[in-house]
Design an enzyme around this catalytic site. Sequence first.
Site, short mmCIF file in Angstrom:
data_model
loop_
_atom_site.label_atom_id
_atom_site.label_comp_id
_atom_site.label_asym_id
_atom_site.label_seq_id
_atom_site.Cartn_x
_atom_site.Cartn_y
_atom_site.Cartn_z
N GLY A 1 4.08 -67.33 37.63
CA GLY A 1 4.88 -66.93 38.78
C GLY A 1 6.19 -66.31 38.29
N LEU A 2 7.25 -66.59 39.06
CA LEU A 2 8.57 -66.07 38.74
C LEU A 2 8.56 -64.56 38.55
CD1 LEU A 2 10.02 -68.76 36.33
CD2 LEU A 2 10.55 -68.38 38.74
N CYS A 3 7.85 -63.89 39.44
CA CYS A 3 7.90 -62.43 39.36
C CYS A 3 8.01 -61.86 40.76
CB CYS A 3 6.69 -61.89 38.61
SG CYS A 3 5.16 -62.68 39.06
N GLY A 4 8.87 -62.43 41.55
CA GLY A 4 9.15 -61.90 42.88
C GLY A 4 7.93 -61.91 43.76
N PHE B 1 5.24 -60.27 43.55
CA PHE B 1 4.05 -59.73 42.89
C PHE B 1 2.76 -60.38 43.36
CE2 PHE B 1 0.98 -59.64 39.44
CZ PHE B 1 0.96 -58.32 39.09
#
Lengths: 302, 139
Positions: free
Chosen positions: A86-89, A91
Amino acid sequence: MANLQDIRRRVRSVRNMQQITKAMKLVAAAKLRRAQDRVIAARPYANTMKRVLARLAARAGDYKHPLLESRGDEHYVLALVTADKGLCGGFNTNLIKAAQRFIEENEGKRVELVTVGRKGRDFFRRRKVPIAGEYINVTAQAVTHDDAAEIARSLMDMYTAEDSTVDRVYVLYNEFKSVLSQKVTIKQLLPIGAEEFAEEETGEETARTAEKGEVLIDYLYEQPPAEIFGRLLPRYVETQVFYALLESVASEQGARMTAMDSASKNASEVIDKLTLNMNRVRQASITREIIEVVSGAQALER
Amino acid sequence: MPEKILLEIVTPERKILETEVDRVEVPGFSGELGILPGHTELISQLKPAGLLTYYLNEVKEEMAISDGFVEVKPDRIVVLADKAERPEDIDIARALELKETAERQLQKAMSDPDIDIARATTDLERASINIQLAEKARK
């Protein structure tokens, strides 16, 4: 008002977080560059493949191949390419939403999922959507063509198996537009539309004849054109899957970079606010102490 | 100056080679193909495991390539291979390992019908070519 110690502790923790987001941003930037290079490096193969196929398609006549035949409109397989992390907005969220929309739009038809990437798998497994196949950790490291080929082959097997009722196979992934933007894209993988090649063929050919005014000479074939064509088709599908995976990786890193950039900025803002607050609290307590001292001294004087 | 022909070797992952050469020998599916500049347009499948040789100014270069296609035009040869390795890039330890596994598979194939004999044979051939090339490169 919170006491000084507490605020100080919060500033420290936000600063730590900011260090992590900054580091993640840098890592994503480095990975993004590599991913972009790989997309570019993969282009010549895909282009040549398409060009050869286009010429062959015209010569192979009404060649029948199971991957070309269009069938009914009842049973879909959707290959969903998400990230493992995760941690990709937005996406993964955008992809998952698009997949859900796809399922809703095709209500009444049978839709099966094949998930690439942990995020999509986890989401749909929790919601008890049937998952026909799953691949994780494919996009975590550099995507190899072998991985992509394996996925493509299993999709083709699902499609061509004798008792298969699959009518169409789609692939849903994030196309790399720029570092800042990705576009959720859905592509029909199977059956391969013969038009895909036809367009290219006429385009290239007319340009060429116009340019040189010469008649196009046919190839010499070591094997019958139809046979070569048939052998090339599965490869074409593999390439398409590979390309989708490469694009997805590049998009993921781009999205992560942007997300981590704004996270770092937010952290700076929070730190600024907290520091202001902290100074105010400190001032207040100093003022209070001075008043205490002064009034104590005054009391003694009297 | 004799004419030259442009040789491109492309794998799905990247372009391995793009260079002008005098002559190329490609391991075609139905036999070795020798190609000189000005060759007529041709398309052929490649052998599942083969050795491509090209000559530039009488210097011979070799490359292990596996499975794919070749498209020939009078001024250009494009090889689309699944894998292509220069002798110096070959991991000899891995090649040896692959060879051993393939040999073991072939031995077991008699009793175990699950084993894909064609694939094991190809693996064996590929590994042998790789080993040969790598050894030559070392000298």
